[in-house]
Write a protein that holds these residues in place. Sequence first.
Motif, PDB file in Angstrom:
ATOM      1  N   GLU A  96       0.836  -1.213   0.000  1.00  0.00           N
ATOM      2  CA  GLU A  96       0.000   0.000   0.000  1.00  0.00           C
ATOM      3  C   GLU A  96       0.866   1.258   0.000  1.00  0.00           C
ATOM      4  O   GLU A  96       0.494   2.263  -0.612  1.00  0.00           O
ATOM      5  CB  GLU A  96      -0.955  -0.030   1.193  1.00  0.00           C
ATOM      6  CG  GLU A  96      -2.052  -1.077   1.009  1.00  0.00           C
ATOM      7  CD  GLU A  96      -3.019  -1.151   2.173  1.00  0.00           C
ATOM      8  OE1 GLU A  96      -2.734  -0.528   3.226  1.00  0.00           O
ATOM      9  OE2 GLU A  96      -4.059  -1.832   2.047  1.00  0.00           O
ATOM     10  N   GLU A 146       1.935   1.595  -3.504  1.00  0.00           N
ATOM     11  CA  GLU A 146       0.808   2.085  -4.316  1.00  0.00           C
ATOM     12  C   GLU A 146       0.658   3.599  -4.173  1.00  0.00           C
ATOM     13  O   GLU A 146       0.452   4.315  -5.161  1.00  0.00           O
ATOM     14  CB  GLU A 146      -0.479   1.391  -3.884  1.00  0.00           C
ATOM     15  CG  GLU A 146      -1.707   1.863  -4.662  1.00  0.00           C
ATOM     16  CD  GLU A 146      -3.004   1.293  -4.116  1.00  0.00           C
ATOM     17  OE1 GLU A 146      -4.062   1.552  -4.716  1.00  0.00           O
ATOM     18  OE2 GLU A 146      -2.972   0.592  -3.076  1.00  0.00           O
ATOM     19  N   GLU A 192       3.321   5.546  -6.036  1.00  0.00           N
ATOM     20  CA  GLU A 192       3.166   5.494  -7.494  1.00  0.00           C
ATOM     21  C   GLU A 192       1.932   6.231  -7.984  1.00  0.00           C
ATOM     22  O   GLU A 192       1.944   6.832  -9.065  1.00  0.00           O
ATOM     23  CB  GLU A 192       3.087   4.024  -7.949  1.00  0.00           C
ATOM     24  CG  GLU A 192       4.396   3.274  -7.776  1.00  0.00           C
ATOM     25  CD  GLU A 192       4.262   1.792  -8.123  1.00  0.00           C
ATOM     26  OE1 GLU A 192       3.109   1.336  -8.329  1.00  0.00           O
ATOM     27  OE2 GLU A 192       5.300   1.097  -8.180  1.00  0.00           O
ATOM     28  N   THR A 193       0.847   6.219  -7.187  1.00  0.00           N
ATOM     29  CA  THR A 193      -0.431   6.771  -7.666  1.00  0.00           C
ATOM     30  C   THR A 193      -0.965   7.944  -6.847  1.00  0.00           C
ATOM     31  O   THR A 193      -1.861   8.660  -7.299  1.00  0.00           O
ATOM     32  CB  THR A 193      -1.513   5.675  -7.677  1.00  0.00           C
ATOM     33  OG1 THR A 193      -1.816   5.300  -6.317  1.00  0.00           O
ATOM     34  CG2 THR A 193      -1.032   4.448  -8.442  1.00  0.00           C
ATOM     35  N   GLY A 194      -0.447   8.106  -5.628  1.00  0.00           N
ATOM     36  CA  GLY A 194      -0.945   9.181  -4.767  1.00  0.00           C
ATOM     37  C   GLY A 194      -2.193   8.801  -3.994  1.00  0.00           C
ATOM     38  O   GLY A 194      -2.760   9.625  -3.276  1.00  0.00           O
ATOM     39  N   THR A 195      -2.653   7.566  -4.130  1.00  0.00           N
ATOM     40  CA  THR A 195      -3.846   7.099  -3.403  1.00  0.00           C
ATOM     41  C   THR A 195      -3.612   5.671  -2.911  1.00  0.00           C
ATOM     42  O   THR A 195      -2.666   4.992  -3.336  1.00  0.00           O
ATOM     43  CB  THR A 195      -5.105   7.109  -4.287  1.00  0.00           C
ATOM     44  OG1 THR A 195      -4.897   6.219  -5.394  1.00  0.00           O
ATOM     45  CG2 THR A 195      -5.400   8.518  -4.797  1.00  0.00           C
ATOM     46  N   SER A 252      -6.062   2.382  -2.695  1.00  0.00           N
ATOM     47  CA  SER A 252      -7.393   1.918  -3.098  1.00  0.00           C
ATOM     48  C   SER A 252      -8.126   1.257  -1.935  1.00  0.00           C
ATOM     49  O   SER A 252      -9.355   1.330  -1.842  1.00  0.00           O
ATOM     50  CB  SER A 252      -7.279   0.942  -4.276  1.00  0.00           C
ATOM     51  OG  SER A 252      -6.415  -0.143  -3.946  1.00  0.00           O
ATOM     52  N   GLN A 312      -9.975   3.898  -0.226  1.00  0.00           N
ATOM     53  CA  GLN A 312     -11.077   4.400  -1.055  1.00  0.00           C
ATOM     54  C   GLN A 312     -12.309   3.497  -0.957  1.00  0.00           C
ATOM     55  O   GLN A 312     -13.447   3.971  -1.011  1.00  0.00           O
ATOM     56  CB  GLN A 312     -10.628   4.514  -2.518  1.00  0.00           C
ATOM     57  CG  GLN A 312      -9.445   5.454  -2.753  1.00  0.00           C
ATOM     58  CD  GLN A 312      -9.733   6.868  -2.294  1.00  0.00           C
ATOM     59  OE1 GLN A 312     -10.835   7.382  -2.509  1.00  0.00           O
ATOM     60  NE2 GLN A 312      -8.758   7.495  -1.637  1.00  0.00           N
ATOM     61  N   THR A 319      -1.752  16.815 -10.378  1.00  0.00           N
ATOM     62  CA  THR A 319      -0.669  15.941  -9.915  1.00  0.00           C
ATOM     63  C   THR A 319      -0.646  15.757  -8.406  1.00  0.00           C
ATOM     64  O   THR A 319       0.081  14.899  -7.900  1.00  0.00           O
ATOM     65  CB  THR A 319       0.687  16.518 -10.348  1.00  0.00           C
ATOM     66  OG1 THR A 319       0.884  17.792  -9.695  1.00  0.00           O
ATOM     67  CG2 THR A 319       0.743  16.702 -11.848  1.00  0.00           C
ATOM     68  N   GLU A 320      -1.447  16.569  -7.683  1.00  0.00           N
ATOM     69  CA  GLU A 320      -1.469  16.567  -6.215  1.00  0.00           C
ATOM     70  C   GLU A 320      -0.106  16.906  -5.623  1.00  0.00           C
ATOM     71  O   GLU A 320       0.222  16.526  -4.499  1.00  0.00           O
ATOM     72  CB  GLU A 320      -1.968  15.221  -5.666  1.00  0.00           C
ATOM     73  CG  GLU A 320      -3.395  14.891  -6.090  1.00  0.00           C
ATOM     74  CD  GLU A 320      -3.928  13.634  -5.439  1.00  0.00           C
ATOM     75  OE1 GLU A 320      -3.193  13.015  -4.655  1.00  0.00           O
ATOM     76  OE2 GLU A 320      -5.087  13.268  -5.722  1.00  0.00           O
TER      77      GLU A 320
END
Length: 573
Positions: free
Chosen positions: A64, A67, A70-73, A75, A78, A288-289
């Motif tokens: 995590e 993750e 790489e993605t800023g979130t 899942s 979420q 891009t956050e």
Amino acid sequence: MTNSNTAIANIFHRIASCYRYLGNDHYDQMKSYDRAAATLHQLKEDISAVPEKEVGFTDVIRNEIKEFLETGTISHYQRFKHKVPLELLELLEIKGFGPAIVKALHEQLHIDNLEQLTSAIEAGKLNEVTGLNPQKIEHLKRSLKLHKDPESKILLWDAISKGNEILSSLKQIPGVENASFSGSLRRGCDTIADIDIVLQVAERNREEFLVYFLQLPHIESVVGSGWNRICAILYNNLQLDIRMATEPSFGAALLYYTGSKDHIAHLELLAEQKGYTLNRDGLFETVTETYVAGKTEESIYEKLNIQYIPPELREGGKEINQACRHMLPELITRHNIKGDMRLYADHHTSDGLHTMTHYVTKVFPHYEYLVVTENSEYFHNGNNRDWLHMIDAANADLGWNFLKKGVTVELLPDGTLDLPDELLQQFDWVTAVTYKRLDADITSRLLAACEHPLVNCIGNPSNRIIGKRLPSMVNWKELFQKAAATATALEINALPYRMDLRYELVKKAIEKKVYFAISSCAETLAQCDYLQLGVTIARRGGCSRANVLNTMHWDAIEQFKLARQNALAIENR
């Protein structure tokens, strides 16, 4: 702690809260994510640069973290949006609130967010919820700043005094790197319901901070505490709200929690229009956050390409439009003040006058004059000669004309003054005030004062006493026009229970080109510092130095008095 560590740790804290909400069957997952968050709080390097073997995370946690990098979130987090009322989870930090109560709010009243919760509280629906008693509801109101007890509000001056005491204590706690007032206290509102403070404390130091905090002598009880917030009740029943931030987000948190709500809402909209997202953690590029600003408030305003907006102006949103056009005034400061336009000393003894003079020249070395004042009734028995001589003698001892002769003359119901002109001519500064029939419309009396050639200023213009007496009825538009036309100054009375004029009226008067005189109206040495409240009102009203007479040398004030005589001559022609 780095930005990545902070962001991931915050998400892990929320995931742990989700598992806590879901119940005891998820205890192991809750503890696992809490431990992972605590570990991230302790790391000084960015987690992306730390070898996996050096940190004892589970495979799930490591994946995590990868993750997020790489993605800023994440899942996993979420997916909780469909199972848990995420916005309500901060209620778990409130004393006496466990998962069962939060579930009851969600399931029995169908509450999903804080806005719905606030509406339910105001509608009195919480009495129906299982597990809630009056004490817990009171804690909830405190936490959400819905505690509306007028008697718990205190005057701004008292809040400043108490707040400075607490702020000084907080700064001494190990781990506190920066500290500032926020909320209505920082904006300079007339009365204060709670003391808001933003602290910069690294995550790794927050548990130790809480230990020290609970030992402070000011604290009666703690309503709620979490990783980023503490809500406590002081022994005078005043509420203390502390928000904790890291170095990268301190300025953003200070901006967000200073408010006002309208100001922040307009600022968030402006940020959105420019491709940014603004929140309590900082200013981020929306797509891009990427973090772009937040260490200081100034850095956020600068990145949005607008003027820095002083806290006193952050009220309605219009100030943002002015800042976008770089048209905000350069506000007056305490250091611009060259003298006090009305204060009282014990004129019956030379020692009283000399003590006041000695104190002021030491504590306010930048002052060039003091308007030492006596009320008009004192002169009804012919005391004027001795009193005027005392001022002259004190100036002779000083070796310069520091003390100015002032009088507060009563403006009678028929518009006349209660001292004759031949006596008023002997004073350097004449302030007209109304004392009688304050429940009637006093506009005509104030207009008469503007037209009197020996009146320089109107004091206590609205006659309000905060919490005890409503303002008198005044046609402010007519008064401002007359004061501007006749060069009559309006006083900003800095007494904590008066603070008169209100800042909203100061704004309107400025539009009409009215001048102001700021007065402490002090009667003791300690009260001389009240003048800072007058400066606060002036700042909230948008005053620059050019709007306030006592930012000027006395020669310039004499020129103002001469301009007034000329204006009256034109007015009466």
